[in-house]
Each structure stands twice: as C-alpha cells, then as structure tokens.
Enzyme design. Sequence first.
Site, PDB file in Angstrom:
ATOM      1  CE  LYS A  70      15.414  -0.555  29.874  1.00 24.41           C
ATOM      2  NZ  LYS A  70      15.215   0.853  29.920  1.00 24.41           N
ATOM      3  CE1 TYR A 114      16.071  -0.916  24.474  1.00 28.05           C
ATOM      4  CE2 TYR A 114      16.703   0.700  26.408  1.00 28.05           C
ATOM      5  CZ  TYR A 114      15.777   0.011  25.453  1.00 28.05           C
ATOM      6  OH  TYR A 114      14.353   0.117  25.874  1.00 28.05           O
TER       7      TYR A 114
HETATM    8  P1  NDP Z   1       8.452   7.141  35.097  1.00 28.89           P
HETATM    9  O1  NDP Z   1       9.251   7.734  36.541  1.00 28.89           O
HETATM   10  O2  NDP Z   1       7.928   8.008  34.049  1.00 28.89           O
HETATM   11  O3  NDP Z   1       7.185   6.319  35.754  1.00 28.89           O
HETATM   12  C1  NDP Z   1       7.252   5.473  36.994  1.00 28.89           C
HETATM   13  C2  NDP Z   1       5.893   5.431  37.376  1.00 28.89           C
HETATM   14  O4  NDP Z   1       5.915   4.168  38.576  1.00 28.89           O
HETATM   15  C3  NDP Z   1       5.399   6.531  38.369  1.00 28.89           C
HETATM   16  O5  NDP Z   1       4.775   7.513  37.796  1.00 28.89           O
HETATM   17  C4  NDP Z   1       4.516   5.970  39.450  1.00 28.89           C
HETATM   18  O6  NDP Z   1       3.357   5.583  38.852  1.00 28.89           O
HETATM   19  C5  NDP Z   1       5.003   4.716  39.661  1.00 28.89           C
HETATM   20  N1  NDP Z   1       5.914   4.490  40.779  1.00 28.89           N
HETATM   21  C6  NDP Z   1       5.633   3.463  41.870  1.00 28.89           C
HETATM   22  N2  NDP Z   1       6.418   3.913  42.844  1.00 28.89           N
HETATM   23  C7  NDP Z   1       7.318   4.884  42.683  1.00 28.89           C
HETATM   24  C8  NDP Z   1       8.281   5.601  43.283  1.00 28.89           C
HETATM   25  N3  NDP Z   1       8.683   5.119  44.451  1.00 28.89           N
HETATM   26  N4  NDP Z   1       8.945   6.397  42.536  1.00 28.89           N
HETATM   27  C9  NDP Z   1       8.735   7.001  41.228  1.00 28.89           C
HETATM   28  N5  NDP Z   1       7.771   6.273  40.664  1.00 28.89           N
HETATM   29  C10 NDP Z   1       6.930   5.394  41.176  1.00 28.89           C
HETATM   30  O7  NDP Z   1       9.362   6.246  34.788  1.00 28.89           O
HETATM   31  P2  NDP Z   1       9.528   5.581  33.311  1.00 28.89           P
HETATM   32  O8  NDP Z   1       8.062   5.367  32.718  1.00 28.89           O
HETATM   33  O9  NDP Z   1      10.130   6.132  32.436  1.00 28.89           O
HETATM   34  O10 NDP Z   1      10.004   4.017  33.635  1.00 28.89           O
HETATM   35  C11 NDP Z   1       9.459   2.745  34.326  1.00 28.89           C
HETATM   36  C12 NDP Z   1      10.364   1.701  33.903  1.00 28.89           C
HETATM   37  O11 NDP Z   1      10.071   1.359  32.496  1.00 28.89           O
HETATM   38  C13 NDP Z   1      11.515   1.415  34.368  1.00 28.89           C
HETATM   39  O12 NDP Z   1      12.028   0.209  34.684  1.00 28.89           O
HETATM   40  C14 NDP Z   1      12.279   1.918  32.863  1.00 28.89           C
HETATM   41  O13 NDP Z   1      13.470   1.238  32.646  1.00 28.89           O
HETATM   42  C15 NDP Z   1      11.308   1.420  31.783  1.00 28.89           C
HETATM   43  N6  NDP Z   1      11.445   1.875  30.688  1.00 28.89           N
HETATM   44  C16 NDP Z   1      11.383   1.239  29.477  1.00 28.89           C
HETATM   45  C17 NDP Z   1      11.568   1.965  28.262  1.00 28.89           C
HETATM   46  C18 NDP Z   1      11.452   0.868  27.044  1.00 28.89           C
HETATM   47  O14 NDP Z   1      11.714   1.643  25.817  1.00 28.89           O
HETATM   48  N7  NDP Z   1      11.236  -0.129  26.921  1.00 28.89           N
HETATM   49  C19 NDP Z   1      11.451   3.237  27.994  1.00 28.89           C
HETATM   50  C20 NDP Z   1      11.326   3.922  29.459  1.00 28.89           C
HETATM   51  C21 NDP Z   1      11.310   3.384  30.539  1.00 28.89           C
HETATM   52  P3  NDP Z   1       1.951   5.840  39.831  1.00 28.89           P
HETATM   53  O15 NDP Z   1       1.979   7.347  40.222  1.00 28.89           O
HETATM   54  O16 NDP Z   1       1.006   5.571  38.778  1.00 28.89           O
HETATM   55  O17 NDP Z   1       2.067   5.214  40.971  1.00 28.89           O
END
Ligand code: NDP
Length: 365
Positions: free
Chosen positions: A132, A217
């Site tokens: 989401k 949420y």
């Molecule tokens: P993070 O920044 O921690 O991780 C995102 C990952 O996406 C990065 O580590 C990277 O992984 C990859 N990525 C690819 N392109 C990019 C870019 N241009 N910039 C940054 N990262 C990139 O984010 P979150 O994990 O917190 O959030 C990711 C998604 O999950 C969002 O949509 C958020 O809303 C959702 N979310 C949902 C939650 C829930 O409870 N359902 C809780 C937290 C987040 P790599 O290095 O492996 O390519």
Amino acid sequence: MNSRRDFIQMLSAPIVALPFMSSMKPAEIPYDGPVLRIAIMGLGGYATRVAEAMLACKKAKLVGLISGTPAKIKAWSEKYSIEAKNCYDYTNFDAIKNNPDIDAVYIITPNALHKEQAIRVAKTGKHVIVEKPMALNAKEAEEMIDACKKAGVHLLVGYRMHFEPKTLEVIRMRNAGEFGKIKFFQGLTGFRSGDPKQWRLNKALAGGGSMMDIGIYSINGMRYMIGEEPLWVTAQETKTDPVKFAEGVDETIQFQAGFPSGAIASCLSSYGMGNLDRFFLNGEKGFAEMQPSTGYGPIKGRTHKGELTQPHQAHQTIQMEEFASIILEGKKPIVPADGEEGLKDMKIIDAIYQAVKTGKKVKLA
Ligand code: NDP
C-alpha cells in the site's frame, strides 16, 4: 547402537510415535499441502519484516529476490537459502516469466514504482502482491487491475489489518448488530517523520505525503470499521514545516466523510505528530476503541462488552498465509485485499487531495 536397551527403543519407536502424533495439535503436524513460492522485489525496511515473518508461514515461502543492490542479494541469499537462479535486478526481472519455481512477486518498493513494476510482473504471468498505497492515484490502480485481469493473475494489496484477529472481531460484532446502527468513526494515524532526504518526503517517489503512507490506514479503516463506502469527503491541510514538507508533500490532513447510512467519519493523517494510532467506532448500542489500531501490534482494544482478547501473531505472517490461501485455494477473505479494494482507497485519496485543493466537499458516488 551400543546396548540391547537402545535396540528395543529403536524397535518400539514407531509404536510409541503413533499415539503421540494423534495427540499433536494441527499446527504441529508437518504441512505437505501446496505452497505459494514468492519473490520479494525491493529489499528495504518493510521487506525485511515481511521476510522474517514469512519464516513462520507454512503455505507461503520466500524463494526469490529482486533488488538493485547486489550486496543485499548476497546477504539475503545466504540468510534465506535463495538459489542464484531465482535472483534478479530491476533490469532483468521480466525473465521470471521463464522461471517455474516462482509463483508470485511481492512488490515492496517506493509508491511511484508500484504501477510499472506490477504491470511488468503481470506480463510474466506471475501473481502480483503490491504494498500500500497500491499506486499514486485511481487511474494508475485501474491500469494495474486491467493488466492483471488480462494476464489472468491475482492482484493483492498488502492490507495486513484485513486479517488481524482483533480487527476481525470488531467487524464480526458490527455485522452481528452488537453495536447497533453505526453513527461515527474516528481514525487517527500518524507519526513524526525523520530523515528529510528519505523517499517518503519526495513527491516524485511517494506521490504525496502522510496521506499516501499512513493516512491510508484511516481511509481503509473507516471503510472496514463502518462497513460502507463513503459518499463524500471534505478535507483541510495544515503545514508547520514547509521546508521539510515541500509542495505536494502533505504534513497533516484532517478529513471527514459521510456514508449512505448517515454514519460520519472524522480522521487525521500526519507526519508531524507522534502517537497517532487510534480507532474509535460508535454505534447506537455500543462502541469499539483500538489503540494501537494499525501499528505492528499487538493491537489493543476494548468494546462496550470488554477487552478484545484475540491472540497476537505477526500481521505479516497471517497476511501471507491468507494470501497463499486466496491464490492457491480460492479462499474469500472477510475483508477483501485485492486490486479493487486498493482502487477504492485510491479514489478516496484522489478526492481528499481535490478537497484540500478546492476547499469544497467532493462527491464520491
Ligand atoms: P524502504 O526505503 O525501506 O525500502 C524500499 C526499497 O525499495 C529499497 O531498499 C530498495 O531496495 C528499493 N528501491 C528501488 N528503487 C528505489 C528508489 N528509487 N528509492 C528507494 N528505494 C528503492 O521503504 P519501505 O520498505 O519502508 O517501504 C516500501 C513500500 O512498503 C512502500 O510502498 C510503503 O508504503 C510500504 N510499507 C508498508 C507497510 C505496511 O505495514 N504494510 C510498512 C512500511 C512500508 P533494493 O536496494 O533491494 O533495490
């Protein structure tokens, strides 16, 4: 084997094991049913939590990785015993099409990437699970739904609260009429956002601000707690730090909604206030209040009948077990978590941003 006693023990072992097995609880009996084999795309903060939680799943298993960071592929492959042939980057993951060992891809990347990545995954013929908000707006969500329909694959959104036991108990009570006619819902969701350089505060990657990330949420919650779809919204934005929260990145939005039964909702979404994680549902015969209401838990809450006592389990474990049941067994969840469900939230987010901009009530139906 070094004694007659050992020998007798070995002979009698299966006989002893049989009554033992018949007394095993279902969770202890080894599972040999179908398993949904999943690749995670985007190995960041939330993906780390999902992967850990999936270790406790029996129907869902992490088997593949898609990442732009080779060092993460290396570390995750070692930790989760992922084969090199199941690892991809963002340039070559279309080749998953030819990988019979992966059934679904779970997209956990910044919001603005979801649409294109989901459509690419759909074209590989693999099921799509996306975090989401599923997209940046309703138009993008519709394109994703169309692509998955065309490819004949499932599209599920990471709405972990839709499977949370205390939440489901409140929904059961509402459906059973235990609150009487629902009159009002309040949803407060927010936290103080940290690093000003993170993608969440970059309009191009986040698509907005707190509303896209945490306000969703309250939107989703007002729909599953009241059990109806809103007819209209009004909304107001407040910004205390226009440097950190640039144009198009909302810090705090209050919004109100009206429902067909006459129920109303009043909600707050914020990146500037801590300890905002509370739902309150009011009906003619009773109430439910939950705090925390959508955090990772344990969720706590009570109704006019007493404390909610359903046991806590990691939300992501329950969600992934349920997603596997939906995809593998056609299970119908109590609260859907499919693309159509995500689209409903995106339409409301579009309407809230429009209401903020125009200062007017925006009709949804
Ligand atoms: P993070 O920044 O921690 O991780 C995102 C990952 O996406 C990065 O580590 C990277 O992984 C990859 N990525 C690819 N392109 C990019 C870019 N241009 N910039 C940054 N990262 C990139 O984010 P979150 O994990 O917190 O959030 C990711 C998604 O999950 C969002 O949509 C958020 O809303 C959702 N979310 C949902 C939650 C829930 O409870 N359902 C809780 C937290 C987040 P790599 O290095 O492996 O390519």
